[in-house]
Design a protein around this motif. Structure first.
Motif, PDB file in Angstrom:
ATOM      1  N   LEU A 398       0.875  -1.158   0.231  1.00  0.00           N
ATOM      2  CA  LEU A 398      -0.200  -0.026  -0.098  1.00  0.00           C
ATOM      3  C   LEU A 398       1.126   1.257   0.116  1.00  0.00           C
ATOM      4  CD1 LEU A 398      -3.045   0.627   0.182  1.00  0.00           C
ATOM      5  CD2 LEU A 398      -2.806   0.877   2.673  1.00  0.00           C
ATOM      6  N   ILE A 399       2.051   1.128   0.923  1.00  0.00           N
ATOM      7  CA  ILE A 399       2.740   2.366   0.962  1.00  0.00           C
ATOM      8  C   ILE A 399       3.464   2.571  -0.416  1.00  0.00           C
ATOM      9  CG2 ILE A 399       4.729   3.136   1.975  1.00  0.00           C
ATOM     10  CD1 ILE A 399       3.947   1.804   4.549  1.00  0.00           C
ATOM     11  N   ILE A 400       3.796   1.580  -1.064  1.00  0.00           N
ATOM     12  CA  ILE A 400       4.619   1.601  -2.515  1.00  0.00           C
ATOM     13  C   ILE A 400       3.721   2.291  -3.474  1.00  0.00           C
ATOM     14  CG2 ILE A 400       5.701   0.442  -4.469  1.00  0.00           C
ATOM     15  CD1 ILE A 400       6.918  -1.503  -2.305  1.00  0.00           C
ATOM     16  N   SER A 401       2.390   1.674  -3.398  1.00  0.00           N
ATOM     17  CA  SER A 401       1.356   2.229  -4.320  1.00  0.00           C
ATOM     18  C   SER A 401       1.051   3.574  -4.255  1.00  0.00           C
ATOM     19  CB  SER A 401      -0.083   1.442  -3.895  1.00  0.00           C
ATOM     20  OG  SER A 401       0.034   0.078  -4.319  1.00  0.00           O
ATOM     21  N   ILE A 402       1.161   3.961  -2.814  1.00  0.00           N
ATOM     22  CA  ILE A 402       0.733   5.505  -2.571  1.00  0.00           C
ATOM     23  C   ILE A 402       1.943   6.451  -2.842  1.00  0.00           C
ATOM     24  CG2 ILE A 402       0.342   7.037  -0.579  1.00  0.00           C
ATOM     25  CD1 ILE A 402      -1.379   5.102   0.660  1.00  0.00           C
ATOM     26  N   ILE A 403       3.233   5.837  -2.945  1.00  0.00           N
ATOM     27  CA  ILE A 403       4.227   6.623  -3.363  1.00  0.00           C
ATOM     28  C   ILE A 403       4.177   7.081  -4.902  1.00  0.00           C
ATOM     29  CG2 ILE A 403       6.637   6.599  -3.693  1.00  0.00           C
ATOM     30  CD1 ILE A 403       6.992   5.391  -1.239  1.00  0.00           C
ATOM     31  N   SER A 404       3.805   5.794  -5.618  1.00  0.00           N
ATOM     32  CA  SER A 404       3.441   5.832  -6.983  1.00  0.00           C
ATOM     33  C   SER A 404       2.520   6.892  -7.490  1.00  0.00           C
ATOM     34  CB  SER A 404       3.334   4.524  -7.817  1.00  0.00           C
ATOM     35  OG  SER A 404       3.103   3.752  -6.950  1.00  0.00           O
ATOM     36  N   LEU A 405       1.390   6.870  -6.453  1.00  0.00           N
ATOM     37  CA  LEU A 405       0.169   7.641  -6.846  1.00  0.00           C
ATOM     38  C   LEU A 405       0.587   9.242  -6.657  1.00  0.00           C
ATOM     39  CD1 LEU A 405      -2.722   8.445  -7.041  1.00  0.00           C
ATOM     40  CD2 LEU A 405      -2.746   8.133  -4.669  1.00  0.00           C
ATOM     41  N   LEU A 406       1.735   9.491  -5.602  1.00  0.00           N
ATOM     42  CA  LEU A 406       1.958  10.506  -5.519  1.00  0.00           C
ATOM     43  C   LEU A 406       2.897  11.431  -6.613  1.00  0.00           C
ATOM     44  CD1 LEU A 406       2.680  10.639  -1.597  1.00  0.00           C
ATOM     45  CD2 LEU A 406       0.778  11.931  -2.857  1.00  0.00           C
ATOM     46  N   ILE A 407       3.589  10.269  -7.107  1.00  0.00           N
ATOM     47  CA  ILE A 407       4.566  10.817  -8.245  1.00  0.00           C
ATOM     48  C   ILE A 407       3.570  11.124  -9.607  1.00  0.00           C
ATOM     49  CG2 ILE A 407       6.232   9.743 -10.021  1.00  0.00           C
ATOM     50  CD1 ILE A 407       7.388   8.091  -7.793  1.00  0.00           C
ATOM     51  N   ILE A 408       2.488  10.040  -9.699  1.00  0.00           N
ATOM     52  CA  ILE A 408       1.622  10.439 -10.869  1.00  0.00           C
ATOM     53  C   ILE A 408       0.963  11.507 -10.896  1.00  0.00           C
ATOM     54  CG2 ILE A 408      -0.401   9.286 -11.776  1.00  0.00           C
ATOM     55  CD1 ILE A 408       0.868   6.633 -11.042  1.00  0.00           C
ATOM     56  N   THR A 409       0.511  11.998  -9.493  1.00  0.00           N
ATOM     57  CA  THR A 409      -0.401  13.128  -9.186  1.00  0.00           C
ATOM     58  C   THR A 409       0.387  14.281  -9.487  1.00  0.00           C
ATOM     59  OG1 THR A 409      -1.803  11.840  -7.570  1.00  0.00           O
ATOM     60  CG2 THR A 409      -1.777  14.209  -7.803  1.00  0.00           C
ATOM     61  N   TYR A 410       1.776  14.391  -8.934  1.00  0.00           N
ATOM     62  CA  TYR A 410       2.332  15.834  -9.166  1.00  0.00           C
ATOM     63  C   TYR A 410       3.297  15.864 -10.505  1.00  0.00           C
ATOM     64  CZ  TYR A 410       0.029  15.881  -4.807  1.00  0.00           C
ATOM     65  OH  TYR A 410      -0.889  16.058  -3.666  1.00  0.00           O
ATOM     66  N   TRP A 411       3.312  14.880 -11.218  1.00  0.00           N
ATOM     67  CA  TRP A 411       4.063  14.910 -12.250  1.00  0.00           C
ATOM     68  C   TRP A 411       3.200  14.668 -13.651  1.00  0.00           C
ATOM     69  CZ3 TRP A 411       8.142  10.910 -13.879  1.00  0.00           C
ATOM     70  CH2 TRP A 411       8.960  11.276 -15.086  1.00  0.00           C
ATOM     71  N   PRO A 412       2.293  15.710 -13.780  1.00  0.00           N
ATOM     72  CA  PRO A 412       1.430  15.506 -14.973  1.00  0.00           C
ATOM     73  C   PRO A 412       1.958  15.189 -16.311  1.00  0.00           C
ATOM     74  CG  PRO A 412       1.140  17.802 -13.868  1.00  0.00           C
ATOM     75  CD  PRO A 412       2.432  17.034 -13.224  1.00  0.00           C
ATOM     76  N   SER A 413       3.080  15.464 -16.794  1.00  0.00           N
ATOM     77  CA  SER A 413       3.544  15.089 -17.983  1.00  0.00           C
ATOM     78  C   SER A 413       3.881  13.547 -18.125  1.00  0.00           C
ATOM     79  CB  SER A 413       4.867  15.642 -18.322  1.00  0.00           C
ATOM     80  OG  SER A 413       5.574  16.174 -17.417  1.00  0.00           O
ATOM     81  N   LEU A 414       3.906  12.897 -17.251  1.00  0.00           N
ATOM     82  CA  LEU A 414       4.098  11.364 -17.147  1.00  0.00           C
ATOM     83  C   LEU A 414       2.762  10.825 -17.886  1.00  0.00           C
ATOM     84  CD1 LEU A 414       5.590   8.993 -15.992  1.00  0.00           C
ATOM     85  CD2 LEU A 414       4.161   8.768 -14.123  1.00  0.00           C
ATOM     86  N   SER A 415       1.677  11.625 -17.408  1.00  0.00           N
ATOM     87  CA  SER A 415       0.531  11.065 -18.037  1.00  0.00           C
ATOM     88  C   SER A 415      -0.052  11.646 -19.372  1.00  0.00           C
ATOM     89  CB  SER A 415      -0.863  11.465 -17.177  1.00  0.00           C
ATOM     90  OG  SER A 415      -0.736  11.065 -15.950  1.00  0.00           O
ATOM     91  N   THR A 416       0.512  12.971 -19.609  1.00  0.00           N
ATOM     92  CA  THR A 416       0.149  13.603 -20.887  1.00  0.00           C
ATOM     93  C   THR A 416       1.048  13.596 -21.970  1.00  0.00           C
ATOM     94  OG1 THR A 416       0.753  15.757 -19.796  1.00  0.00           O
ATOM     95  CG2 THR A 416      -1.488  15.159 -19.621  1.00  0.00           C
ATOM     96  N   PHE A 417       2.246  13.093 -21.515  1.00  0.00           N
ATOM     97  CA  PHE A 417       3.292  13.126 -22.784  1.00  0.00           C
ATOM     98  C   PHE A 417       3.029  12.090 -23.860  1.00  0.00           C
ATOM     99  CE2 PHE A 417       6.989  10.588 -23.762  1.00  0.00           C
ATOM    100  CZ  PHE A 417       8.033  11.404 -24.442  1.00  0.00           C
ATOM    101  N   LEU A 418       2.685  10.899 -23.562  1.00  0.00           N
ATOM    102  CA  LEU A 418       2.472  10.104 -24.561  1.00  0.00           C
ATOM    103  C   LEU A 418       1.287  10.405 -25.557  1.00  0.00           C
ATOM    104  CD1 LEU A 418       2.930   6.251 -23.427  1.00  0.00           C
ATOM    105  CD2 LEU A 418       4.169   7.746 -25.182  1.00  0.00           C
ATOM    106  N   PRO A 419       0.083  10.859 -24.859  1.00  0.00           N
ATOM    107  CA  PRO A 419      -1.138  11.175 -25.861  1.00  0.00           C
ATOM    108  C   PRO A 419      -0.470  12.477 -26.407  1.00  0.00           C
ATOM    109  CG  PRO A 419      -1.798  11.133 -23.612  1.00  0.00           C
ATOM    110  CD  PRO A 419      -0.263  10.951 -23.488  1.00  0.00           C
ATOM    111  N   GLY A 420       0.438  13.321 -25.933  1.00  0.00           N
ATOM    112  CA  GLY A 420       0.872  14.614 -26.831  1.00  0.00           C
ATOM    113  C   GLY A 420       1.563  14.199 -28.033  1.00  0.00           C
ATOM    114  N   ILE A 421       2.630  13.047 -27.968  1.00  0.00           N
ATOM    115  CA  ILE A 421       3.068  13.005 -29.074  1.00  0.00           C
ATOM    116  C   ILE A 421       2.438  12.040 -30.078  1.00  0.00           C
ATOM    117  CG2 ILE A 421       5.548  13.195 -28.155  1.00  0.00           C
ATOM    118  CD1 ILE A 421       5.783  10.236 -27.648  1.00  0.00           C
ATOM    119  N   LEU A 422       1.568  11.199 -29.429  1.00  0.00           N
ATOM    120  CA  LEU A 422       0.850  10.352 -30.407  1.00  0.00           C
ATOM    121  C   LEU A 422      -0.411  10.934 -31.282  1.00  0.00           C
ATOM    122  CD1 LEU A 422       0.751   6.852 -28.490  1.00  0.00           C
ATOM    123  CD2 LEU A 422       1.801   7.485 -30.766  1.00  0.00           C
ATOM    124  N   LYS A 423      -0.386  12.127 -30.946  1.00  0.00           N
ATOM    125  CA  LYS A 423      -1.899  12.763 -31.496  1.00  0.00           C
ATOM    126  C   LYS A 423      -1.611  12.940 -32.942  1.00  0.00           C
ATOM    127  CE  LYS A 423      -4.459  15.741 -28.524  1.00  0.00           C
ATOM    128  NZ  LYS A 423      -4.386  16.851 -27.763  1.00  0.00           N
TER     129      LYS A 423
END
Lengths: 423, 175
Positions: A398-423
């Motif tokens: 759970l702790i590891i999952s929450i750490i990854s959640l925090l990274i995902i939440t506060y690093w938006p380009s991790l989510s938006t990077f791929l859709p951006g280049i594949l558009k």
């Protein structure tokens, strides 16, 4: 009179009234207050029959249930074992990867722990992994891979929020992979610490296990390729994949008989679909009222009074969603909470794709969060261990999952990077 | 009384299951043939596929309509199993006898809600019968939409059976 009814409804909801009935009751109450005929609700429910996207939900669910029948889970584990079993903590990595794969193709409907947990848990124990580590690993695996295609929560989120589903699948890829990677690293670390023997890599075993699973392993990649090359939409991919799996299961592996087991698989999977879509239908009736009644606007005014920054909002969202995720299943949570959150997130300038990924990953973690995360109870029933033991067993994961959640939440380009280049 | 109810439930279940299998099969068959025909026409430019596609232009709305049928039939069967999605943190901690009382209260509430929805959907169908003009396969749309009142009727009945079963449990008889 009305406040009393509202209080009664909240109590009923908390003691376990089916979610669809709660939502319908709320919708009827709302219409009653507004003095509009309740016949407005069936009109909204008809929208279940107006969207092509929704067709993919029964199709993918059925495909997942079909895959859960017979030997797919065994073949999958054998293949990932021959591919990854040689590294330290190998079997743990195997368990995580195959769980993520299985959760994605079965649409995150809780089958993973039941189908794979019973196979993986004893083999982990056999290879001298500690019991609590193995328990936590298998339980956490039950909601891993939720952001990979063709997972149902992603489709449902796309439908409710209006975000493009194909884009959302691309956006969820890196964040999902990051979480998987961190958990795998933990498994490698544990394997090294416990000095667990690894099986040597064998090219011939890899080849033969791949040959055995050659019809099934490529399924998510086929869907990905089909959707991203623009060859077909998610819904079209769903109906093709159903026919494909039907063919391999009946003709190639001969595990499903059209007459004896197929009807049962249809009925079981469609019960699941009925359970999800009846809530969606009810929610369609309710959101209409919510929008009419400016409920989101009221919440927005309130929130703007207490948080002023994007980060502050995201932090509150994280905490709020973990609480929601451990009380409610992911489908109801999407249907009820998403329409309320979107206007808020918009006013704080959060990209819709990023919001979607944060939302889904967050709720996935809620599945494993004590005291009432549903995975804990599924695993407790399936692996015959007490829920209390599962609370402590899942904690490091759970702790590891929450750490990854925090990274995902506060690093938006991790989510938006791929859709951006594949558009 | 109890055996009669069991029998009714059994027959009802068979009808629902048969209808469910038919509806889902229709959904698969028509959505798949649509995809294949469209692909044949747009990717390989086969004219015949287009002609066929035009002659079954109702198949797409029909497949989508089947989603509605599957939803209500599946939901009714799920009610029979008492497995609807719910916020269930109490269930894991309550004693069996308190659980029975909880189930009785909940089933009464659900009968009320679904009964009211049955009424609302009958009202809706009445309106549709008067004003609606659209149709699928030559059958007017409201007839296909009858699944909504029919579905709520089934679900209400199933909650009623659940209610009786829990009541029998409380009084010690076997259901």
């Amino acid at each position: 009179m009305i406040p009393v009814l509202i209080i009664i409804l909240v109590i009923l909801a908390l003691i376990g009234m089916p979610v669809f009935a709660c939502i319908l009751a709320a919708a009827m109450l709302g219409l009653f207050v507004e003095d509009i005929s309740t016949a407005a609700i069936p009109i909204e429910m008809l929208r279940l029959a107006s969207s092509p996207i929704l067709m993919s939900i029964p199709l993918f669910t059925f495909a997942g249930y079909l895959l859960a029948e017979g030997g797919t889970s065994k073949r999958l584990i054998r293949f990932s074992k021959s591919l990854l079993g040689w590294m330290p903590g190998g079997l743990g990595v195997v368990a995580l990867v195959s769980c993520a794969f299985f959760t994605a193709v079965t649409g995150a409907t809780g089958i993973t722990i039941i189908a794979l947990g019973g196979l993986l848990f004893p083999s982990l124990i056999q290879e001298h992994y500690k019991e609590n580590f193995s328990l936590g690993l298998v339980t956490t695996g039950g909601s891993l891979g939720l952001s990979f295609p063709p997972s149902l929560p992603v489709i449902l989120y796309g439908y409710v929020s209006g975000v493009n589903i194909e884009q959302l699948f691309i956006a969820g890829f890196l964040p999902g992979a990051l979480m998987l990677l961190l958990l795998c690293l933990f498994s490698v670390y544990t394997g090294k610490k416990l000095k667990i023997k690894t099986s040597p890599f064998s090219a011939s075993e890899l080849l033969s296990s791949f040959k055995e699973a050659i019809w099934e392993v490529p399924i998510p990649f086929l869907i990905l390729a089909g959707i991203y090359s623009g060859f077909c939409t998610a819904t079209e991919a769903a109906s093709v994949i159903v026919v494909y799996i039907l063919i391999i299961k009946t003709l190639v592996y001969k595990e499903i008989c059209l007459i004896t087991n197929l009807p049962r698989v249809i009925i079981e999977s469609m019960k699941m679909v009925g359970g999800i879509l009846i809530i969606l239908g009810a929610a369609l009736g309710l959101t209409n009222y919510l929008v009419d009644a400016f409920v989101p606007m009221t919440i927005l005014e309130f929130m703007k009074g207490i948080v002023h920054t994007k980060l502050g909002f995201l932090l509150i969202l994280n905490i709020f969603l973990i609480i929601v995720g451990c009380m409610m299943d992911i489908f109801s949570a999407i249907l009820i909470v998403v329409p309320l959150i979107i206007p808020l997130a918009e006013s704080f300038g959060i990209a819709p794709l990023h919001l979607g990924v944060v939302f889904l990953i967050n709720l996935a973690i809620g599945y494993n969060t004590p005291p009432v995360g549903i995975n804990l109870f599924i695993a407790s029933a399936r692996l015959k261990r007490s829920v209390l033991q599962l609370y402590s067993a899942t904690l490091p994961f759970l702790i590891i999952s929450i750490i990854s959640l925090l990274i995902i939440t506060y690093w938006p380009s991790l989510s938006t990077f791929l859709p951006g280049i594949l558009k | 009384m109890i055996s009669l109810l069991n029998k009714a439930e059994l027959i009802l279940g068979k009808i629902e299951k048969t209808l469910l299998i038919i509806s889902f099969s229709m959904l698969v068959i028509f959505s798949f043939s649509n995809v294949i025909l469209r692909a044949l026409y747009t990717k390989f430019n086969i004219q015949f596929a287009n002609t066929l596609l035009n002659s079954i232009d109702w198949s797409d709305p029909f497949a989508r309509l089947m989603v509605l049928w599957v939803t209500f039939l599946g939901a009714s069967l799920l009610t029979g199993d008492n497995k609807h999605i719910r916020i269930d943190f109490l269930g894991h901690f309550l004693s069996p006898s308190i659980n029975i009382i909880r189930e009785i209260i909940l089933s009464i509430a659900c009968i009320a809600v679904c009964g009211l929805m049955l009424h609302a959907s009958v009202e809706y169908i009445k309106m549709e019968m008067e004003y609606s003009t659209s149709s699928i396969m030559g059958i007017s749309a409201w007839k296909w939409q009858l699944i909504i009142p029919f579905g709520f009727c089934l679900i209400t009945f199933r909650f009623f059976i659940l209610f009786l079963k829990e009541l029998f449990k409380l009084t010690g008889k076997k259901a």
